[in-house]
Scaffold this active site. Structure first.
Site, mmCIF file in Angstrom:
data_model
loop_
_atom_site.group_PDB
_atom_site.id
_atom_site.type_symbol
_atom_site.label_atom_id
_atom_site.label_comp_id
_atom_site.label_asym_id
_atom_site.label_seq_id
_atom_site.Cartn_x
_atom_site.Cartn_y
_atom_site.Cartn_z
ATOM 1 N N GLU A 86 -46.394 -30.886 -11.535
ATOM 2 C CA GLU A 86 -45.461 -31.682 -10.679
ATOM 3 C C GLU A 86 -46.141 -31.816 -9.222
ATOM 4 O O GLU A 86 -46.682 -30.927 -8.644
ATOM 5 C CB GLU A 86 -44.104 -31.102 -10.719
ATOM 6 C CG GLU A 86 -43.339 -31.333 -11.854
ATOM 7 C CD GLU A 86 -42.059 -30.703 -11.750
ATOM 8 O OE1 GLU A 86 -41.124 -31.273 -12.209
ATOM 9 O OE2 GLU A 86 -41.752 -29.839 -11.091
ATOM 10 N N CYS A 100 -47.074 -32.833 -1.556
ATOM 11 C CA CYS A 100 -47.148 -31.378 -1.692
ATOM 12 C C CYS A 100 -47.957 -31.356 -3.073
ATOM 13 O O CYS A 100 -47.352 -31.909 -4.175
ATOM 14 C CB CYS A 100 -45.752 -30.906 -1.743
ATOM 15 S SG CYS A 100 -45.334 -29.092 -2.408
ATOM 16 N N CYS A 107 -47.684 -19.817 -12.723
ATOM 17 C CA CYS A 107 -47.952 -19.107 -11.574
ATOM 18 C C CYS A 107 -47.853 -17.550 -11.720
ATOM 19 O O CYS A 107 -47.072 -17.379 -12.754
ATOM 20 C CB CYS A 107 -46.967 -19.224 -10.323
ATOM 21 S SG CYS A 107 -47.475 -18.359 -8.745
ATOM 22 N N CYS A 111 -42.673 -14.135 -8.075
ATOM 23 C CA CYS A 111 -41.848 -13.857 -6.707
ATOM 24 C C CYS A 111 -40.339 -14.134 -7.455
ATOM 25 O O CYS A 111 -40.020 -15.125 -8.045
ATOM 26 C CB CYS A 111 -41.916 -15.126 -5.643
ATOM 27 S SG CYS A 111 -43.838 -14.880 -4.982
ATOM 28 N N CYS A 114 -38.137 -17.593 -6.943
ATOM 29 C CA CYS A 114 -38.980 -18.783 -7.050
ATOM 30 C C CYS A 114 -39.011 -19.385 -8.531
ATOM 31 O O CYS A 114 -39.476 -18.594 -9.461
ATOM 32 C CB CYS A 114 -40.366 -18.686 -6.686
ATOM 33 S SG CYS A 114 -41.425 -20.188 -6.952
ATOM 34 N N GLY A 157 -47.969 -22.853 -8.070
ATOM 35 C CA GLY A 157 -49.154 -22.018 -8.172
ATOM 36 C C GLY A 157 -49.553 -21.286 -6.869
ATOM 37 O O GLY A 157 -49.096 -21.284 -5.788
ATOM 38 N N SER A 212 -46.327 -16.947 3.053
ATOM 39 C CA SER A 212 -45.099 -16.782 2.612
ATOM 40 C C SER A 212 -44.800 -15.241 2.834
ATOM 41 O O SER A 212 -45.195 -14.379 2.151
ATOM 42 C CB SER A 212 -45.010 -16.979 1.106
ATOM 43 O OG SER A 212 -45.249 -18.531 0.843
ATOM 44 N N LEU A 213 -44.109 -15.061 4.110
ATOM 45 C CA LEU A 213 -43.815 -13.544 4.396
ATOM 46 C C LEU A 213 -42.616 -13.082 3.741
ATOM 47 O O LEU A 213 -42.461 -12.286 2.887
ATOM 48 C CB LEU A 213 -43.808 -13.502 5.852
ATOM 49 C CG LEU A 213 -43.865 -12.119 6.456
ATOM 50 C CD1 LEU A 213 -45.194 -11.474 6.137
ATOM 51 C CD2 LEU A 213 -43.938 -12.273 7.941
ATOM 52 N N HIS A 214 -41.448 -13.921 4.038
ATOM 53 C CA HIS A 214 -40.248 -13.629 3.343
ATOM 54 C C HIS A 214 -39.663 -12.301 3.554
ATOM 55 O O HIS A 214 -38.296 -11.789 3.149
ATOM 56 C CB HIS A 214 -40.283 -13.703 1.933
ATOM 57 C CG HIS A 214 -40.748 -15.355 1.845
ATOM 58 N ND1 HIS A 214 -40.464 -16.262 2.369
ATOM 59 C CD2 HIS A 214 -41.192 -15.786 0.533
ATOM 60 C CE1 HIS A 214 -40.918 -17.440 1.823
ATOM 61 N NE2 HIS A 214 -41.599 -17.154 0.736
ATOM 62 N N CYS A 331 -38.813 -26.974 -2.199
ATOM 63 C CA CYS A 331 -39.789 -25.817 -2.278
ATOM 64 C C CYS A 331 -39.069 -24.748 -3.254
ATOM 65 O O CYS A 331 -37.834 -24.609 -3.317
ATOM 66 C CB CYS A 331 -39.616 -25.104 -0.904
ATOM 67 S SG CYS A 331 -40.392 -25.694 0.405
HETATM 68 N N1 SAH Z 1 -47.796 -19.528 -3.852
HETATM 69 C C1 SAH Z 1 -48.049 -20.201 -2.414
HETATM 70 C C2 SAH Z 1 -47.769 -21.579 -2.565
HETATM 71 C C3 SAH Z 1 -46.341 -21.889 -2.739
HETATM 72 S S1 SAH Z 1 -45.509 -22.535 -1.355
HETATM 73 C C4 SAH Z 1 -47.185 -19.345 -1.748
HETATM 74 O O1 SAH Z 1 -46.420 -18.539 -2.020
HETATM 75 O O2 SAH Z 1 -47.220 -19.466 -0.511
HETATM 76 C C5 SAH Z 1 -43.712 -22.812 -1.857
HETATM 77 C C6 SAH Z 1 -43.071 -21.928 -0.665
HETATM 78 O O3 SAH Z 1 -41.552 -22.058 -0.981
HETATM 79 C C7 SAH Z 1 -43.370 -20.467 -0.692
HETATM 80 O O4 SAH Z 1 -42.988 -19.976 0.655
HETATM 81 C C8 SAH Z 1 -42.240 -20.037 -1.481
HETATM 82 O O5 SAH Z 1 -41.971 -18.585 -1.292
HETATM 83 C C9 SAH Z 1 -41.076 -20.867 -1.240
HETATM 84 N N2 SAH Z 1 -39.860 -21.001 -2.283
HETATM 85 C C10 SAH Z 1 -40.157 -20.546 -3.480
HETATM 86 N N3 SAH Z 1 -38.865 -20.782 -3.859
HETATM 87 C C11 SAH Z 1 -38.091 -21.287 -3.309
HETATM 88 C C12 SAH Z 1 -36.790 -21.678 -3.361
HETATM 89 N N4 SAH Z 1 -35.815 -21.585 -3.928
HETATM 90 N N5 SAH Z 1 -36.204 -22.213 -1.848
HETATM 91 C C13 SAH Z 1 -37.015 -22.084 -0.925
HETATM 92 N N6 SAH Z 1 -38.274 -21.777 -0.762
HETATM 93 C C14 SAH Z 1 -38.710 -21.428 -1.884
#
Ligand code: SAH
Length: 358
Positions: A86, A100, A107, A111, A114, A157, A212-214, A331
């Site tokens: 997508e 995007c 992937c 995580c 996700c 991915g 993506s730190l989180h 996202c």
């Molecule tokens: N794999 C890469 C590219 C994905 S970017 C990465 O991890 O950076 C997508 C972004 O959305 C990432 O920061 C991911 O952690 C975040 N994300 C994933 N699931 C989400 C959700 N349900 N709500 C908001 N952000 C989310």
């Protein structure tokens, strides 16, 4: 579409003058003509050769959904081997048209929060399959004299686990014979593949990097992002420092707010300490709902508090406005499984209310 040089040599090898490739690129990228049949400058034998040997698109659109407010369009593409990916176009009311793109089918990062991570990993995309997601939206927009202003590698991915093809796709986007985009309008997002961060800094000094730190500590990060057991925070932050030293550019840290997991006040203070002195911006992402059990987004009051703690500790911070939630295009919501279910499209009028940073 492949690189101009490739198409030129392909034609030459088959006894067709290579300038025909330049005509194709002019029609396709400048005029937005997305079919060989409509390219008036080409003789029919050249058209036939191209149709059979150099397809304009390496991906085929199968389903299109548009959000009710018209700001977001998600397209499901089928690849040559039947796999599905997508890509999403977001039209912001400040005039930005951001695409995007996905970089892999599925992937392998897993995580916890996700939806894409719930799919099994199938394969890497080629540079052509990645750039064609942008090209497809570019030809759509051309019809209304608009164009793609920004590209973010934030679809399905992990881009840095497909480094070579991602790098080639960036070259294709920037190629002045092709989409001619500026480096600064492209952003690659990684979950933190440490060795590739430095490589990226050296190769693409002007392309934006998001990480993506989180989480503010390994303890919390290990809970939600398995990759952090391979690359602990200390190494990740060190690599980010190196990135800013090489590029002199600000790095964006994405931070998705998960209820009870990483959204406490002490997490905000810890984060401020972790990032102190680093040239960076924290982009807080309110969690977009998925079908994953046990994961909930933080309440707005928690997000506001978190933001204000970072702010008062002199960490630059924004809160992302997500578009396209009603069509699962925000996202972390890209998770099309391996079957095509053609529901009715959800077309709405074009009205732009939201704006935000992606
Ligand atoms: N794999 C890469 C590219 C994905 S970017 C990465 O991890 O950076 C997508 C972004 O959305 C990432 O920061 C991911 O952690 C975040 N994300 C994933 N699931 C989400 C959700 N349900 N709500 C908001 N952000 C989310």
């Amino acid at each position: 579409m492949r690189f101009l040089g490739d198409v030129r040599s392909r034609l030459e090898k088959n006894g067709i003058p290579s300038y025909r490739a330049n005509q194709v690129f002019k029609d396709l990228f400048e005029k937005g003509i997305g079919s060989y049949d409509d390219m008036k400058t080409l003789p029919s034998n050249v058209k036939d050769f191209l149709k059979n040997n150099v397809p304009i698109f390496s991906i085929v659109p199968k389903k299109e959904s548009t959000s009710k407010d018209g700001s977001t369009k998600k397209i499901l593409f089928e690849l040559n081997d039947g796999e599905l990916i997508e890509a999403v176009l977001m039209k912001f009311d400040d005039g930005r048209n951001t695409v995007c793109v996905s970089s892999q089918v599925g992937c392998m990062m897993n995580c916890k929060f996700c939806a894409t991570g719930q799919l099994s990993f199938k394969r890497n995309l080629t540079y052509e399959e990645i750039a064609d997601q942008v090209l497809y939206f570019a030809t759509l927009l051309k019809k209304t004299k608009e164009y793609v202003t920004h590209v973010v590698y934030m679809g399905m991915g992990e881009p840095f686990l497909n480094y070579t093809e991602v790098a080639k796709s960036i070259d294709m986007l920037r190629d002045d014979a092709a989409l001619n985009m500026g480096s600064r309008s492209i952003t690659v997002s990684t979950c933190g593949i440490v060795p590739e961060i430095k490589r990226f800094a050296e190769q693409f000094k002007q392309v934006n990097l998001a990480v993506s730190l989180h989480a503010p500590s390994d303890e919390v990060r290990n809970e939600i992002m398995p990759i952090s057991t391979k690359y602990p925070l200390e190494e990740l932050i060190e690599a980010c420092k190196t990135y800013t030293e090489i590029t002199h550019r600000r790095i964006t840290f994405e931070y998705v707010m998960l209820d009870g997991v990483n959204d406490k006040e002490r997490h905000a203070y810890q984060l401020a300490v972790l990032l102190r002195g680093l040239l960076c911006l924290v982009n807080i992402i309110p969690y977009n709902e998925t079908s994953i059990k046990g994961i909930k987004g933080s309440q707005k009051s928690k997000i506001d508090k978190f933001r204000s703690i970072l702010d008062s500790n002199h960490i630059q911070v924004t809160v992302r406005v997500s578009l396209g939630k009603d069509i699962d295009a925000a996202c972390g919501q890209l998770a099309r499984k391996n079957k095509l279910s053609i529901n009715s499209n959800n077309h709405g009028g074009r009205k732009q209310k939201d704006s935000g940073k992606v």
